[in-house]
Motif scaffolding. Sequence first.
Motif, PDB file in Angstrom:
ATOM      1  N   TYR A  72       0.828  -1.202   0.000  1.00 49.24           N
ATOM      2  CA  TYR A  72       0.000   0.000   0.000  1.00 49.24           C
ATOM      3  C   TYR A  72       0.868   1.260   0.000  1.00 49.24           C
ATOM      4  CZ  TYR A  72      -4.111  -2.819   1.364  1.00 49.24           C
ATOM      5  OH  TYR A  72      -5.138  -3.719   1.416  1.00 49.24           O
ATOM      6  N   VAL A  73       1.874   1.255   0.871  1.00 50.86           N
ATOM      7  CA  VAL A  73       2.761   2.423   0.963  1.00 50.86           C
ATOM      8  C   VAL A  73       3.507   2.637  -0.359  1.00 50.86           C
ATOM      9  CG1 VAL A  73       4.745   3.420   2.150  1.00 50.86           C
ATOM     10  CG2 VAL A  73       3.014   2.184   3.453  1.00 50.86           C
ATOM     11  N   ALA A  74       3.992   1.540  -0.948  1.00 51.04           N
ATOM     12  CA  ALA A  74       4.719   1.651  -2.215  1.00 51.04           C
ATOM     13  C   ALA A  74       3.808   2.161  -3.327  1.00 51.04           C
ATOM     14  CB  ALA A  74       5.309   0.292  -2.589  1.00 51.04           C
ATOM     15  N   GLN A  75       2.584   1.664  -3.375  1.00 45.47           N
ATOM     16  CA  GLN A  75       1.645   2.140  -4.390  1.00 45.47           C
ATOM     17  C   GLN A  75       1.286   3.600  -4.157  1.00 45.47           C
ATOM     18  OE1 GLN A  75      -1.311  -0.838  -3.707  1.00 45.47           O
ATOM     19  NE2 GLN A  75       0.011  -2.458  -4.525  1.00 45.47           N
ATOM     20  N   GLY A  76       1.157   3.993  -2.888  1.00 45.35           N
ATOM     21  CA  GLY A  76       0.907   5.392  -2.585  1.00 45.35           C
ATOM     22  C   GLY A  76       2.061   6.281  -3.007  1.00 45.35           C
ATOM     23  N   GLU A  77       3.276   5.771  -2.873  1.00 48.09           N
ATOM     24  CA  GLU A  77       4.447   6.532  -3.303  1.00 48.09           C
ATOM     25  C   GLU A  77       4.445   6.711  -4.815  1.00 48.09           C
ATOM     26  OE1 GLU A  77       7.954   8.709  -3.104  1.00 48.09           O
ATOM     27  OE2 GLU A  77       6.510   8.150  -1.551  1.00 48.09           O
ATOM     28  N   LEU A  78       4.013   5.685  -5.548  1.00 45.84           N
ATOM     29  CA  LEU A  78       3.874   5.832  -6.996  1.00 45.84           C
ATOM     30  C   LEU A  78       2.889   6.947  -7.328  1.00 45.84           C
ATOM     31  CD1 LEU A  78       3.697   2.126  -8.251  1.00 45.84           C
ATOM     32  CD2 LEU A  78       5.562   3.736  -8.636  1.00 45.84           C
ATOM     33  N   ALA A  79       1.737   6.937  -6.645  1.00 43.53           N
ATOM     34  CA  ALA A  79       0.723   7.966  -6.899  1.00 43.53           C
ATOM     35  C   ALA A  79       1.236   9.352  -6.523  1.00 43.53           C
ATOM     36  CB  ALA A  79      -0.547   7.639  -6.123  1.00 43.53           C
ATOM     37  N   ARG A  80       2.007   9.429  -5.443  1.00 39.69           N
ATOM     38  CA  ARG A  80       2.546  10.717  -5.018  1.00 39.69           C
ATOM     39  C   ARG A  80       3.514  11.280  -6.054  1.00 39.69           C
ATOM     40  NH1 ARG A  80       6.691  13.113  -2.154  1.00 39.69           N
ATOM     41  NH2 ARG A  80       7.931  11.193  -2.228  1.00 39.69           N
ATOM     42  N   ARG A  81       4.185  10.389  -6.786  1.00 45.10           N
ATOM     43  CA  ARG A  81       5.129  10.814  -7.821  1.00 45.10           C
ATOM     44  C   ARG A  81       4.443  11.073  -9.157  1.00 45.10           C
ATOM     45  NH1 ARG A  81      10.472   6.922  -6.918  1.00 45.10           N
ATOM     46  NH2 ARG A  81      10.719   7.320  -4.668  1.00 45.10           N
ATOM     47  N   GLY A  82       3.112  10.969  -9.175  1.00 44.59           N
ATOM     48  CA  GLY A  82       2.382  11.265 -10.397  1.00 44.59           C
ATOM     49  C   GLY A  82       2.119  10.074 -11.283  1.00 44.59           C
ATOM     50  N   LEU A  83       2.418   8.872 -10.806  1.00 40.02           N
ATOM     51  CA  LEU A  83       2.184   7.659 -11.582  1.00 40.02           C
ATOM     52  C   LEU A  83       0.879   7.008 -11.134  1.00 40.02           C
ATOM     53  CD1 LEU A  83       5.805   6.166 -11.468  1.00 40.02           C
ATOM     54  CD2 LEU A  83       4.749   7.413 -13.364  1.00 40.02           C
ATOM     55  N   ASP A  84       0.233   6.326 -12.036  1.00 37.09           N
ATOM     56  CA  ASP A  84      -0.998   5.626 -11.710  1.00 37.09           C
ATOM     57  C   ASP A  84      -0.654   4.200 -11.296  1.00 37.09           C
ATOM     58  OD1 ASP A  84      -3.493   4.551 -11.450  1.00 37.09           O
ATOM     59  OD2 ASP A  84      -4.166   4.987 -13.493  1.00 37.09           O
ATOM     60  N   PRO A  85      -0.902   3.810 -10.024  1.00 40.14           N
ATOM     61  CA  PRO A  85      -0.563   2.451  -9.594  1.00 40.14           C
ATOM     62  C   PRO A  85      -1.276   1.361 -10.394  1.00 40.14           C
ATOM     63  CG  PRO A  85      -1.044   3.849  -7.705  1.00 40.14           C
ATOM     64  CD  PRO A  85      -1.441   4.611  -8.916  1.00 40.14           C
ATOM     65  N   ALA A  86      -2.370   1.711 -11.061  1.00 44.88           N
ATOM     66  CA  ALA A  86      -3.073   0.725 -11.875  1.00 44.88           C
ATOM     67  C   ALA A  86      -2.283   0.354 -13.121  1.00 44.88           C
ATOM     68  CB  ALA A  86      -4.447   1.258 -12.282  1.00 44.88           C
ATOM     69  N   ASN A  87      -1.321   1.218 -13.500  1.00 47.09           N
ATOM     70  CA  ASN A  87      -0.533   0.973 -14.712  1.00 47.09           C
ATOM     71  C   ASN A  87       0.959   0.839 -14.437  1.00 47.09           C
ATOM     72  OD1 ASN A  87      -2.846   1.256 -16.452  1.00 47.09           O
ATOM     73  ND2 ASN A  87      -2.729   3.462 -16.128  1.00 47.09           N
ATOM     74  N   ALA A  88       1.426   1.299 -13.291  1.00 45.05           N
ATOM     75  CA  ALA A  88       2.856   1.252 -12.963  1.00 45.05           C
ATOM     76  C   ALA A  88       3.098   0.267 -11.825  1.00 45.05           C
ATOM     77  CB  ALA A  88       3.357   2.642 -12.564  1.00 45.05           C
ATOM     78  N   VAL A  89       4.167  -0.508 -11.913  1.00 39.26           N
ATOM     79  CA  VAL A  89       4.494  -1.483 -10.868  1.00 39.26           C
ATOM     80  C   VAL A  89       5.422  -0.829  -9.854  1.00 39.26           C
ATOM     81  CG1 VAL A  89       4.167  -3.473 -12.371  1.00 39.26           C
ATOM     82  CG2 VAL A  89       6.409  -2.368 -12.269  1.00 39.26           C
ATOM     83  N   VAL A  90       5.430  -1.351  -8.624  1.00 42.30           N
ATOM     84  CA  VAL A  90       6.189  -0.701  -7.555  1.00 42.30           C
ATOM     85  C   VAL A  90       7.691  -0.873  -7.714  1.00 42.30           C
ATOM     86  CG1 VAL A  90       4.286  -0.910  -5.922  1.00 42.30           C
ATOM     87  CG2 VAL A  90       5.987  -2.730  -6.057  1.00 42.30           C
TER      88      VAL A  90
END
Length: 481
Positions: A72-90
Motif C-alpha cells: 500500500y505504501v509503495a503504491q501510494g508513493e507511486l501515486a505521489r510521484r504522479g504515476l498511476d498504480p493501476a498501470n505502474a508497478v512498484v
Amino acid sequence: MLAVVAPNNARTADYLLLLVPALFLLTLLWWVLLRLAAAHQLQAKAASLIAACWAMPFVVGPVIGSRDAYAYVAQGELARRGLDPANAVVSRLGPGALLSAVDPRWRETRPPYGGVAVAIQKAAASAGRPVLSLLILRVVALIAVVVLVAVAARMAAPATRPIVVVAIAGNPLVLVHLVAGAHLDAVAAALLICGLALARSGGGQSVSRRWLAIVLCALGAMVKLPVALGAVYLSLCALLAAGPSIAAKLRSLAADLSAVAFAVGLSMMLSGGGLGWLHNFGTPGRLRTGIAPPDIVTNLIRGLGWLVGAHPSDSGLLTATRGLAAGAGVALALVLLRPRRSALGQTWQPPTRDRLGLALLALGLLGPVLYGWYLAPALPLLALAAARPASADGLKVGEISPAVASWTIVGLSAILTFATIPSLGPIWSTLGEHPLAIVAASVGTALLIAGALLVLAKVAARLRAARLEQHARLTQPAASV
C-alpha cells in the motif's frame, strides 16, 4: 514496531510462530465471549471495553497477517510521484528499504484497488517516511473498524448490541487482518454499513438519504469492487418501492445512477487516476492460497487422481475450477439479490439484508484466491443476523437464523485467521507436495463441504417452511368466508 522489514527477516518469522498459540487462545476466549453475549450476560459497554483491551497489542504492534500494508505504501508513493498504480508497478521505485519490504510477488503486479484506496495510499505516502505512512494506514484502518462496529451496533436492537460488538470488534480475524494488517477492506466495509444505515434511517423513505447512501456504497466499491452489491441492493429496494408507473421507476433508477457516477467521479478526482484498475482483477489469481474453493476442488481431484494413477494438469485444472467457482459466485449473488413475490403473489418484495450479506460472502469465498480480509464486507451483516431478537412469528422469508449466522462467523473467522498467517506458508507448501497429505486434506475438505451443504439444506428447508406457513396464514381467512 511498524518498521519496514524485509520478507526474509528471520526474527519476524519467529514472532509470527509465537503468534499462533496466542491467537488460538484468543479465538477460544472470543467464542466464550460471544456465547455470553448471546445469553444476554454481557453489556455493550463491557463488550466494548474487552474488545478495546484485546485490540491494543494489535494497534501498537507490527504489521502481521500479510505484507500488503507495505505494498500500500509503495503504491501510494507511486501515486505521489504522479504515476498511476493501476498501470505502474512498484519496482519502478528502485532499490531501497520500502521495495525490499514489499512481498516479491507483488513488485511486478498491478493492484485491483479503486480510486478511494489509491487516494488513501497517496495521502499516507505524503508523510514522506515509510514508517509514518504505515502509521497513517494503521490509524485509518482502526478508525474504519471503530466506525464499522459503532454503526452496526446502532442498527441492532439495544438488547443484542453486545453480540454485534463481540462478533466484529473482538473477532481475531478483524484484529489480525484489519487492525494489525491495516487492510483497506475495513474502509470498504465501513462505507458499506454506513450507507445501509443511512438508507435505513428515517424509515428509508427519504430520497436524499438514499442518494447519499448509494454514494457511500459506491465509494466503498472504489476500494473493493464487490461492495458495489450494496449500491445494487439499495437501488433495487428503491426501484420496487417506486410508484407502479414506468416513469417513476425510471426516475428512481436515474437518481441512483447519478449517485454512482458522482462517487466514481469523486474517487477519480481524489486519486488522480482513471478506471484502469478494473483491468487488474487477475492480479490476485497469480497466487494460490490453498484454502480457496477452487484450490480445494483441484487438490481433491488431484488426490483422487493419484489413487487411480491419473495425473491431470494442475494449471489447467486450477484454471477450470477457478472459472467455475467465479461463475458460481456471481450466479449465487444474483439469485440471492433477486426480488421475490409476496406470499399471495401480488407484489414483488426486495431481498433482505441477510441475502445481501450472503451475496457478499459468496463473492468473497468463491474467488480465485481467498484471504481473511475478504470476509470484511459480509461480516457486519452476518453479525446483525446473529443479533436478531427472537420473534414469536419466527424467521421471515429470506432471513437466516441467529444460530446459523453465529456459527458462520465463528467458523469462517477461525479458519481464515489461521490459514493465511505467513509463517505457516512453508508448512502448507510442504504438506501440499506430498500425495498422502493431499488425499487426507481432500477427504477432510470433502467432509467439511458435505457438512456445509447439509447446513445450507437445513436452512433452505426452514426458509421454505416459513414461507409456506406465512402463505397459509394469509390465505386461511379467505378460505373460511
